[in-house]
Design an enzyme around this catalytic site. Structure first.
Site, PDB file in Angstrom:
ATOM      1  N   ASN A  12      84.620  21.565  81.385  1.00 41.23           N
ATOM      2  CA  ASN A  12      83.460  20.684  81.500  1.00 41.23           C
ATOM      3  C   ASN A  12      82.487  21.029  80.383  1.00 41.23           C
ATOM      4  OD1 ASN A  12      81.263  19.173  82.216  1.00 41.23           O
ATOM      5  ND2 ASN A  12      80.798  20.319  84.098  1.00 41.23           N
ATOM      6  N   TRP A  13      82.428  20.147  79.387  1.00 40.11           N
ATOM      7  CA  TRP A  13      81.583  20.421  78.218  1.00 40.11           C
ATOM      8  C   TRP A  13      80.144  19.944  78.421  1.00 40.11           C
ATOM      9  CZ3 TRP A  13      85.737  18.642  74.070  1.00 40.11           C
ATOM     10  CH2 TRP A  13      86.744  19.602  74.029  1.00 40.11           C
ATOM     11  N   LYS A  14      79.878  19.358  79.571  1.00 36.58           N
ATOM     12  CA  LYS A  14      78.513  18.940  79.937  1.00 36.58           C
ATOM     13  C   LYS A  14      77.848  18.173  78.783  1.00 36.58           C
ATOM     14  CE  LYS A  14      78.416  22.983  82.858  1.00 36.58           C
ATOM     15  NZ  LYS A  14      77.663  23.728  83.828  1.00 36.58           N
ATOM     16  N   HIS A  98      79.324  16.280  90.366  1.00 34.93           N
ATOM     17  CA  HIS A  98      79.028  17.646  89.914  1.00 34.93           C
ATOM     18  C   HIS A  98      77.638  18.055  90.410  1.00 34.93           C
ATOM     19  CE1 HIS A  98      78.112  21.020  87.273  1.00 34.93           C
ATOM     20  NE2 HIS A  98      79.418  21.144  87.141  1.00 34.93           N
ATOM     21  N   GLU A 171      82.556  24.699  94.003  1.00 34.62           N
ATOM     22  CA  GLU A 171      81.655  25.342  93.048  1.00 34.62           C
ATOM     23  C   GLU A 171      80.391  25.796  93.774  1.00 34.62           C
ATOM     24  OE1 GLU A 171      82.477  24.069  88.797  1.00 34.62           O
ATOM     25  OE2 GLU A 171      81.260  22.484  89.617  1.00 34.62           O
ATOM     26  N   GLY A 177      77.041  28.838  85.792  1.00 30.28           N
ATOM     27  CA  GLY A 177      76.208  29.222  84.654  1.00 30.28           C
ATOM     28  C   GLY A 177      75.496  30.563  84.816  1.00 30.28           C
ATOM     29  N   SER A 218      81.256  30.264  86.547  1.00 29.69           N
ATOM     30  CA  SER A 218      81.229  31.453  85.686  1.00 29.69           C
ATOM     31  C   SER A 218      82.586  32.136  85.507  1.00 29.69           C
ATOM     32  CB  SER A 218      80.194  32.454  86.198  1.00 29.69           C
ATOM     33  OG  SER A 218      78.897  31.905  86.060  1.00 29.69           O
ATOM     34  N   GLY A 239      82.996  25.811  82.775  1.00 30.97           N
ATOM     35  CA  GLY A 239      81.911  25.282  81.953  1.00 30.97           C
ATOM     36  C   GLY A 239      81.749  26.101  80.684  1.00 30.97           C
ATOM     37  N   GLY A 240      80.844  27.072  80.713  1.00 34.44           N
ATOM     38  CA  GLY A 240      80.504  27.859  79.520  1.00 34.44           C
ATOM     39  C   GLY A 240      81.705  28.361  78.724  1.00 34.44           C
TER      40      GLY A 240
HETATM   41  C1  PEP Z   1      80.612  23.953  85.908  1.00 29.50           C
HETATM   42  O1  PEP Z   1      79.610  23.487  85.371  1.00 29.50           O
HETATM   43  O2  PEP Z   1      81.340  23.223  86.595  1.00 29.50           O
HETATM   44  C2  PEP Z   1      80.905  25.368  85.704  1.00 29.50           C
HETATM   45  C3  PEP Z   1      81.855  25.915  86.413  1.00 29.50           C
HETATM   46  O3  PEP Z   1      80.151  26.018  84.754  1.00 29.50           O
HETATM   47  P1  PEP Z   1      80.237  27.585  84.356  1.00 29.50           P
HETATM   48  O4  PEP Z   1      81.694  27.903  84.168  1.00 29.50           O
HETATM   49  O5  PEP Z   1      79.458  27.675  83.088  1.00 29.50           O
HETATM   50  O6  PEP Z   1      79.650  28.339  85.481  1.00 29.50           O
END
Ligand code: PEP
Length: 257
Positions: A12-14, A98, A171, A177, A218, A239-240
């Protein structure tokens, strides 16, 4: 029991990258993943980058996903995009509900239900439906109820065509994050709650055949190992760590063995 489901890892590149940066990352993903034969790997760039990313990953096993979708097919809905339009842009997957959309765009599970229904009716995309408790709900021991309730609201009354799949992404909002994933055993426990609720809603056969359950929050190459061999964990939403091709590749390679 061994988990024999094909694993899925979703990036997920947001709203984190420009068009240029997104296409550069997509090209790196293509070169990393070419020849990667197992599992499912999906990248979800912002809307304006979809077509270019589609071109950049063509010929590789990496699949394209949208980050959100609207529930109508066509019409006067300024700023929105339908499942058919995402499919036209080359998407095969779409994230629905999300937590960032729940927080900033005030999406609720009534809307998520409508979105899910329209995605399944149009039958061109696999939805990735997000659920998860916030810190207050966790502290007050309401996680299990929250997960069950969110699933009931999102999925209640939905019927499936035979081969349709829904990905449920658990999640915990407070872990997204934060840099710290939850303990794998806790994710596994939450996924078991998801599975039991899906059994109640659809019966064990549909629950087993039409769903995959993934964890998000994360995940990185440093903590992925704990999540790779769990009975009820079929993949990851990242995400990150998905903003770096090498790092995302390490996560995917660990998860999809
Ligand atoms: C997300 O935004 O779905 C996510 C899992 O982000 P991160 O991995 O950065 O926590």
């Amino acid at each position: 029991m061994e988990n024999k489901k094909e694993k899925i890892v979703i990036a997920n590149w947001k709203m984190k990258l420009s068009l240029k940066e997104t296409v550069e990352l997509a090209k790196k993903m293509k070169s990393k993943f070419t020849g990667f034969k197992k599992g499912t790997v999906v990248v979800c760039p912002n809307f304006v980058s979809l077509a270019e990313v589609g071109k950049a990953i063509k010929g590789s096993p990496v699949k394209l996903g949208g980050q959100s979708v609207f529930w109508e097919e066509l019409g006067a809905y300024t700023g929105e995009i339908s499942a058919n339009m995402l499919a036209e842009a080359g998407c095969e997957y779409v994230i629905v509900g999300h937590s960032e959309r729940r927080e900033y765009m005030l999406e609720n599970y009534e809307m998520i239900h409508k979105k899910l229904k329209s995605v399944l009716n149009m039958d061109k995309l696999t939805p990735i439906v997000c659920i998860g408790e916030n810190m207050n709900e966790r502290k007050t021991d309401r996680r299990d109820f929250v997960l069950t309730h969110q699933l009931q609201q999102a999925l209640g009354g939905i019927s499936f065509l035979k081969n349709q799949e829904v990905i449920i992404a658990y999640e915990p909002i407070w872990a997204i994050g934060s840099g710290v994933a939850i303990e794998p055993a806790e994710a596994e426990y939450a996924h078991k709650i998801v599975k039991l609720t899906l059994n109640d809603l659809f019966g064990p056969q549909v629950a087993a055949n039409n769903f995959r359950i993934v964890y998000g929050g994360s995940i990185s190459s440093k903590n992925v190992k704990g999540f790779t061999d769990l009975e009820n964990t079929d993949g990851l939403l990242v995400g990150g760590a998905s903003l770096d091709a090498e790092e995302f590749y390490k996560v995917a390679k660990a998860m999809i063995k």
